[in-house]
Design a protein around this motif. Structure first.
Motif, PDB file in Angstrom:
ATOM      1  N   UNK A 190      15.380 -85.258 -26.947  1.00 34.81           N
ATOM      2  CA  UNK A 190      13.920 -85.176 -27.073  1.00 34.81           C
ATOM      3  C   UNK A 190      13.508 -84.616 -28.435  1.00 34.81           C
ATOM      4  N   UNK A 191      14.510 -84.312 -29.276  1.00 37.74           N
ATOM      5  CA  UNK A 191      14.247 -83.744 -30.594  1.00 37.74           C
ATOM      6  C   UNK A 191      14.723 -84.709 -31.684  1.00 37.74           C
ATOM      7  N   UNK A 192      13.887 -84.886 -32.700  1.00 37.87           N
ATOM      8  CA  UNK A 192      14.252 -85.712 -33.855  1.00 37.87           C
ATOM      9  C   UNK A 192      13.983 -84.921 -35.122  1.00 37.87           C
ATOM     10  N   UNK A 193      14.953 -84.928 -36.027  1.00 39.80           N
ATOM     11  CA  UNK A 193      14.794 -84.234 -37.303  1.00 39.80           C
ATOM     12  C   UNK A 193      14.751 -85.257 -38.423  1.00 39.80           C
ATOM     13  N   UNK A 205      23.938 -80.329 -39.385  1.00 38.77           N
ATOM     14  CA  UNK A 205      23.109 -80.930 -38.342  1.00 38.77           C
ATOM     15  C   UNK A 205      23.892 -81.979 -37.560  1.00 38.77           C
ATOM     16  N   UNK A 206      24.619 -82.832 -38.262  1.00 42.47           N
ATOM     17  CA  UNK A 206      25.382 -83.884 -37.597  1.00 42.47           C
ATOM     18  C   UNK A 206      26.517 -83.301 -36.761  1.00 42.47           C
ATOM     19  N   UNK A 207      27.108 -82.215 -37.222  1.00 45.10           N
ATOM     20  CA  UNK A 207      28.239 -81.604 -36.528  1.00 45.10           C
ATOM     21  C   UNK A 207      27.807 -80.705 -35.375  1.00 45.10           C
ATOM     22  N   UNK A 211      20.944 -84.032 -31.641  1.00 44.06           N
ATOM     23  CA  UNK A 211      19.568 -84.514 -31.782  1.00 44.06           C
ATOM     24  C   UNK A 211      19.532 -85.807 -32.591  1.00 44.06           C
ATOM     25  N   UNK A 212      18.435 -86.536 -32.443  1.00 42.46           N
ATOM     26  CA  UNK A 212      18.235 -87.755 -33.210  1.00 42.46           C
ATOM     27  C   UNK A 212      17.956 -87.413 -34.676  1.00 42.46           C
ATOM     28  N   UNK A 253      22.537 -91.085 -28.857  1.00 38.64           N
ATOM     29  CA  UNK A 253      22.034 -90.455 -30.083  1.00 38.64           C
ATOM     30  C   UNK A 253      21.626 -91.559 -31.065  1.00 38.64           C
ATOM     31  N   UNK A 254      20.447 -91.397 -31.664  1.00 36.89           N
ATOM     32  CA  UNK A 254      19.912 -92.465 -32.505  1.00 36.89           C
ATOM     33  C   UNK A 254      19.697 -91.984 -33.945  1.00 36.89           C
ATOM     34  N   UNK A 255      19.827 -92.934 -34.867  1.00 39.53           N
ATOM     35  CA  UNK A 255      19.434 -92.708 -36.251  1.00 39.53           C
ATOM     36  C   UNK A 255      18.426 -93.784 -36.625  1.00 39.53           C
ATOM     37  N   UNK A 256      17.382 -93.367 -37.305  1.00 35.92           N
ATOM     38  CA  UNK A 256      16.377 -94.316 -37.793  1.00 35.92           C
ATOM     39  C   UNK A 256      16.150 -94.044 -39.276  1.00 35.92           C
ATOM     40  N   UNK A 257      15.596 -95.045 -39.935  1.00 34.23           N
ATOM     41  CA  UNK A 257      15.314 -94.921 -41.365  1.00 34.23           C
ATOM     42  C   UNK A 257      13.828 -95.153 -41.594  1.00 34.23           C
ATOM     43  N   UNK A 258      13.194 -94.166 -42.257  1.00 33.22           N
ATOM     44  CA  UNK A 258      11.755 -94.225 -42.501  1.00 33.22           C
ATOM     45  C   UNK A 258      11.521 -94.846 -43.872  1.00 33.22           C
TER      46      UNK A 258
END
Length: 346
Positions: A190-193, A205-207, A211-212, A253-258
């Protein structure tokens, strides 16, 4: 009237281990640390007096050294689209903003991690303020607990003022408080950084979290990205993508690109082709973001048609691509617009 200066430390933001260490140092039973955590994060107490299962003598002793550390927003503004922007004053006297965004059954709070920002991205108002201070763990968590909609929040995004991974110790500790059973008990999903890419902070953060992740990309070419994002010089996009490739983002777990789209700067077919190339092999989503005009910046937004055309180019190459709807633009709460400049006299 002279301002009263308190030397009391805030309890809000302390982990269970830290609370336990503090109460033991004061001669209290070890279990008092867990009781305080329950009052802070489960029952959301605002005063030590509320902690009724702690003896009166121990509450008095606690109050000699500590305060809860909660603070209410200074002001709030409501947008015509239902978005609400909150202004908080923090311990160094600075101001930060948080934004509540309702959308269907989602209730998202966008929170800040710094007063100002060091990254100085050309398209962002926060960066124009320069860097003033890191927010403490308690000041980050206070935003979540003190907005009017706190009890109905479904998602938290670290996308407000500041670069979260430039303040890694406090941001990662705030994530621990948010997700631990003794804390607020949220699922990390429920958290995205959001980050521009800061090597040491991103590695941690990744380790250390599940969170997303959202990466501020905005130009797939190193030279073009550097022109609008000075942080490219410190940690290149190539380095950031290499770190991301070491993590499994194929599951929950998701990664997005803005990608903020600027007229004539990063909206050509060549940019779409290069963006698709550098992200190949990373299971991800691309979020296209309209640019919101800010003063004294030569960048310009693209037309809706141009945005759709760029989206189509990415979709043709197999990427899930969305165009983010602007929210709160009328109260300067939209992406890139957060700035306390007009309220610094409060």
């Amino acid at each position: 009237m002279n301002e009263i200066i308190t030397t009391k430390r805030p309890l809000l933001g302390l982990t269970l281990d830290q609370l336990t260490q503090e109460v033991i140092a004061l001669g209290m039973p070890r279990f008092t640390g867990k009781q305080i955590a329950q009052w802070l994060y489960h029952k959301r107490a605002t005063t030590i007096d509320e902690m009724s299962n702690i003896s009166k003598a121990n509450r008095a002793l606690l109050a000699e050294h500590f305060e809860v550390g909660r603070s209410q927003p200074v002001t709030s503004q409501l947008s015509i689209d239902g978005t609400r922007k909150y202004l908080f004053r923090v311990s160094n006297g600075g101001l930060v903003e948080s934004v509540f965004i309702p959308e269907g059954d989602r209730a998202t709070l966008c929170i800040s991690s710094q007063v100002g920002c060091k990254m100085n991205c050309l398209f962002c108002m926060t960066g124009k303020q320069g860097f003033k201070a890191h927010l403490s763990v308690g000041e980050i968590i206070n935003q979540v607990l003190s907005v009017e909609e706190s009890e109905r929040l479904t998602n938290i995004v670290y996308m407000g003022m500041g670069e979260p991974l430039d303040n890694p110790d406090n941001v990662l500790s705030s994530i621990e408080v948010m997700t631990a059973e003794w804390g607020l008990g949220w699922s990390p999903k429920r958290l995205t950084l959001s980050t521009v890419g800061v090597r040491r902070g991103l590695e941690r953060f990744l380790r250390e979290t599940k969170c997303h992740l959202a990466v501020s990309l905005h130009n797939p070419f190193a030279e073009g990205r550097l022109q609008i994002m000075p942080a490219e010089r410190g940690t290149s996009l190539e380095e950031t993508l290499e770190m991301i490739r070491q993590v499994d983002f194929s599951g929950q777990r998701r990664v997005s690109f803005e990608y903020i789209v600027f007229d004539g700067v990063n909206d050509s077919p060549a940019h779409a082709a290069e963006l698709a190339r550098i992200l190949r092999g990373i299971p991800c989503r691309i979020n296209l973001i309209p640019f919101h005009q800010i003063p004294n910046v030569p960048l310009r937004p693209v037309s809706a048609e141009r945005m759709e055309a760029f989206k189509a180019l990415l979709e043709q190459r197999g990427y899930v691509t969305t165009i983010r709807t602007s929210r709160g633009e009328d109260i300067s709460a939209a992406c890139g617009m957060l700035s306390t400049k007009e309220q610094m006299n409060l």
